[in-house]
Design a protein around this motif. Sequence first.
Motif, PDB file in Angstrom:
ATOM      1  N   ILE A   1      67.437 -17.843 -39.786  1.00  0.00           N
ATOM      2  CA  ILE A   1      66.166 -18.565 -39.666  1.00  0.00           C
ATOM      3  C   ILE A   1      65.086 -17.721 -40.328  1.00  0.00           C
ATOM      4  N   ALA A   2      64.214 -18.360 -41.074  1.00  0.00           N
ATOM      5  CA  ALA A   2      63.192 -17.625 -41.809  1.00  0.00           C
ATOM      6  C   ALA A   2      61.813 -18.207 -41.511  1.00  0.00           C
ATOM      7  N   GLY A   3      60.892 -17.984 -42.443  1.00  0.00           N
ATOM      8  CA  GLY A   3      59.543 -18.518 -42.384  1.00  0.00           C
ATOM      9  C   GLY A   3      59.048 -18.702 -43.801  1.00  0.00           C
ATOM     10  N   ASP A   4      57.797 -19.093 -43.954  1.00  0.00           N
ATOM     11  CA  ASP A   4      57.301 -19.399 -45.294  1.00  0.00           C
ATOM     12  C   ASP A   4      56.625 -18.211 -45.975  1.00  0.00           C
ATOM     13  N   TYR A   5      56.785 -17.008 -45.421  1.00  0.00           N
ATOM     14  CA  TYR A   5      56.154 -15.835 -46.036  1.00  0.00           C
ATOM     15  C   TYR A   5      56.941 -15.323 -47.240  1.00  0.00           C
ATOM     16  N   VAL A   6      58.237 -15.669 -47.321  1.00  0.00           N
ATOM     17  CA  VAL A   6      59.064 -15.170 -48.421  1.00  0.00           C
ATOM     18  C   VAL A   6      58.837 -16.033 -49.661  1.00  0.00           C
ATOM     19  N   THR A   7      59.498 -15.683 -50.733  1.00  0.00           N
ATOM     20  CA  THR A   7      59.321 -16.402 -51.997  1.00  0.00           C
ATOM     21  C   THR A   7      60.531 -17.289 -52.290  1.00  0.00           C
ATOM     22  N   GLY A   8      60.470 -17.987 -53.410  1.00  0.00           N
ATOM     23  CA  GLY A   8      61.614 -18.750 -53.883  1.00  0.00           C
ATOM     24  C   GLY A   8      61.893 -19.995 -53.056  1.00  0.00           C
ATOM     25  N   TRP A   9      63.168 -20.358 -53.030  1.00  0.00           N
ATOM     26  CA  TRP A   9      63.544 -21.619 -52.399  1.00  0.00           C
ATOM     27  C   TRP A   9      63.283 -21.623 -50.906  1.00  0.00           C
ATOM     28  N   VAL A  10      63.366 -20.466 -50.264  1.00  0.00           N
ATOM     29  CA  VAL A  10      63.138 -20.420 -48.819  1.00  0.00           C
ATOM     30  C   VAL A  10      61.710 -20.851 -48.497  1.00  0.00           C
ATOM     31  N   ARG A  11      60.766 -20.306 -49.221  1.00  0.00           N
ATOM     32  CA  ARG A  11      59.372 -20.684 -48.992  1.00  0.00           C
ATOM     33  C   ARG A  11      59.165 -22.177 -49.243  1.00  0.00           C
ATOM     34  N   SER A  12      59.738 -22.670 -50.305  1.00  0.00           N
ATOM     35  CA  SER A  12      59.574 -24.090 -50.633  1.00  0.00           C
ATOM     36  C   SER A  12      60.129 -24.981 -49.527  1.00  0.00           C
ATOM     37  N   VAL A  13      61.325 -24.662 -49.056  1.00  0.00           N
ATOM     38  CA  VAL A  13      61.956 -25.480 -48.012  1.00  0.00           C
ATOM     39  C   VAL A  13      61.128 -25.471 -46.733  1.00  0.00           C
ATOM     40  N   TYR A  14      60.622 -24.304 -46.349  1.00  0.00           N
ATOM     41  CA  TYR A  14      59.849 -24.213 -45.105  1.00  0.00           C
ATOM     42  C   TYR A  14      58.494 -24.899 -45.242  1.00  0.00           C
ATOM     43  N   LEU A  15      57.865 -24.790 -46.393  1.00  0.00           N
ATOM     44  CA  LEU A  15      56.585 -25.471 -46.581  1.00  0.00           C
ATOM     45  C   LEU A  15      56.763 -26.989 -46.621  1.00  0.00           C
ATOM     46  N   GLU A  16      57.813 -27.439 -47.280  1.00  0.00           N
ATOM     47  CA  GLU A  16      58.053 -28.876 -47.407  1.00  0.00           C
ATOM     48  C   GLU A  16      58.453 -29.518 -46.078  1.00  0.00           C
ATOM     49  N   ALA A  17      58.869 -28.718 -45.108  1.00  0.00           N
ATOM     50  CA  ALA A  17      59.280 -29.260 -43.809  1.00  0.00           C
ATOM     51  C   ALA A  17      58.092 -29.641 -42.931  1.00  0.00           C
ATOM     52  N   HIS A  18      56.880 -29.165 -43.278  1.00  0.00           N
ATOM     53  CA  HIS A  18      55.678 -29.483 -42.486  1.00  0.00           C
ATOM     54  C   HIS A  18      55.921 -29.221 -40.996  1.00  0.00           C
ATOM     55  N   LEU A  19      56.367 -28.029 -40.706  1.00  0.00           N
ATOM     56  CA  LEU A  19      56.761 -27.677 -39.343  1.00  0.00           C
ATOM     57  C   LEU A  19      55.639 -27.814 -38.328  1.00  0.00           C
ATOM     58  N   PHE A  20      54.395 -27.690 -38.780  1.00  0.00           N
ATOM     59  CA  PHE A  20      53.279 -27.629 -37.836  1.00  0.00           C
ATOM     60  C   PHE A  20      52.464 -28.918 -37.802  1.00  0.00           C
ATOM     61  N   ASP A  21      53.001 -29.986 -38.367  1.00  0.00           N
ATOM     62  CA  ASP A  21      52.280 -31.253 -38.355  1.00  0.00           C
ATOM     63  C   ASP A  21      52.290 -31.887 -36.965  1.00  0.00           C
ATOM     64  N   GLY A  22      51.192 -32.535 -36.615  1.00  0.00           N
ATOM     65  CA  GLY A  22      51.144 -33.282 -35.369  1.00  0.00           C
ATOM     66  C   GLY A  22      51.215 -32.390 -34.146  1.00  0.00           C
ATOM     67  N   ARG A  23      51.569 -32.997 -33.033  1.00  0.00           N
ATOM     68  CA  ARG A  23      51.687 -32.262 -31.774  1.00  0.00           C
ATOM     69  C   ARG A  23      53.167 -31.990 -31.507  1.00  0.00           C
ATOM     70  N   PHE A  24      53.459 -30.831 -30.982  1.00  0.00           N
ATOM     71  CA  PHE A  24      54.849 -30.478 -30.709  1.00  0.00           C
ATOM     72  C   PHE A  24      54.890 -29.384 -29.653  1.00  0.00           C
ATOM     73  N   ASP A  25      55.970 -29.341 -28.928  1.00  0.00           N
ATOM     74  CA  ASP A  25      56.206 -28.271 -27.960  1.00  0.00           C
ATOM     75  C   ASP A  25      57.390 -27.443 -28.443  1.00  0.00           C
ATOM     76  N   ASN A  26      57.866 -26.546 -27.598  1.00  0.00           N
ATOM     77  CA  ASN A  26      58.973 -25.680 -28.021  1.00  0.00           C
ATOM     78  C   ASN A  26      60.240 -26.470 -28.330  1.00  0.00           C
ATOM     79  N   ALA A  27      60.494 -27.534 -27.564  1.00  0.00           N
ATOM     80  CA  ALA A  27      61.698 -28.335 -27.802  1.00  0.00           C
ATOM     81  C   ALA A  27      61.645 -28.995 -29.175  1.00  0.00           C
ATOM     82  N   GLU A  28      60.514 -29.598 -29.492  1.00  0.00           N
ATOM     83  CA  GLU A  28      60.370 -30.260 -30.786  1.00  0.00           C
ATOM     84  C   GLU A  28      60.405 -29.252 -31.924  1.00  0.00           C
ATOM     85  N   PHE A  29      59.760 -28.105 -31.732  1.00  0.00           N
ATOM     86  CA  PHE A  29      59.724 -27.123 -32.812  1.00  0.00           C
ATOM     87  C   PHE A  29      61.121 -26.586 -33.107  1.00  0.00           C
TER      88      PHE A  29
END
Length: 425
Positions: free
Chosen positions: A169-197
Amino acid sequence: MRQHGSAWPAGLLAAVALIQHLLAGSQTAFAAEAPAPIPEKLRLLTDFFEEEVASGKLPGAVVLIQQHGRPVYLKTFGVRDIKTGQPITVDTQFALLSMTKPITSFAAMMLVDEGKLSLDDPVAKYVPSFAERPVGVEEVDASGKPTLDFVAARRPPTIRDLLQHTSGIAGDYVTGWVRSVYLEAHLFDGRFDNAEFADRIAKLPLTQQPGTFWRYGHSIDVLGRIIEIVSGETLYHFLKRQLFDPLGMSHTKFVLDTPEERALMAEPLPDDTLLVELEKARRLHPEWESGGSGLVSTLVDYARFAQMLLNGGELDGKRYLSRAAFDNMTTDHVGPGSGVGHDHFYFPGDGFGFGYGFAVRTAAGEMRLAGSIGELKWDSGSGTYFGVNPKLDMIYILMEQVDKERGPIRDSLRKLIYGAFPSDP
């Protein structure tokens, strides 16, 4: 009590008395032999932070060095908010960001210690959407264009992998495809709790084979969700019952409830744009109890947690983690011979390995940073930083809210703290 040859300010006298009261009886076995810091050298620490504030690089900070369970240096600098001009105090609230991770990791180890969770449990046992997640692999085609392929994981990520950041599991701080995938996932959109995240993270490919690579990211957020599932409580209520209330950490929370609490919150400088945005995002999601970055706390509260770590998992006669579990938690698990690789995003840094939630000093390293073998440490994107040094029977804590200058400040803090002791520890 005196500081650097001059009287402690009246406000700090009360703070010192409070910390001494809270930490009575916390002295460890190293107390008799550890050297004390030199007061004149500690003055250099004061000079440094006064200059950082005066030059506008830092709105304010509070620094504690505590040895043998007693403060040997405690000083506040600047303001908690340049808009109000209110001064930093020892009860100022700071966003911990990644200094939340050691607390959540410790809580998970308490469940392991109680037999309610196993280090070898697959993550999918608790979050089924993690089952059979593929691993992303970047390939280069005949034209030299990078493409993303997927392969099966050789084994599933485990609780141990979450704790030591080898889950894939990563985050969007790295470069390349990992950053792109994490940014494109819009992980922080809307309301969410730990289960949803956790479910959102589980939809993404793993970025490395589990157990093979140290990669920082949202592993501890997923671990926070697993704590909820195993305990049957929200993460905050579990932390409050098992750690915060027993330790007396009454000001450590995910959400500040009252106007009086919120008025004590430290704010970054307006032009510290990344941290401003991070803090804005944190406050926009009060329903998300992020085990990786969500807590706010005070110097006094975090000193209780750090002192308990210095004591090997015990404080005021109460043991929070068995000695065997604590030793396992604070042992390097990613060093030579472990089969774990890392790149320049390896945040423990030169000379440090990693246990379950902390960087662990294992060697002098190429940079030969000051400090002792066996030291524990961690810091955060908001500039907060702490260390636990058993050899010196000492903890140190920096609370601030700064991103732009946090690297140079952190390095200077470490150099000045260890430089204050009479010999290289």
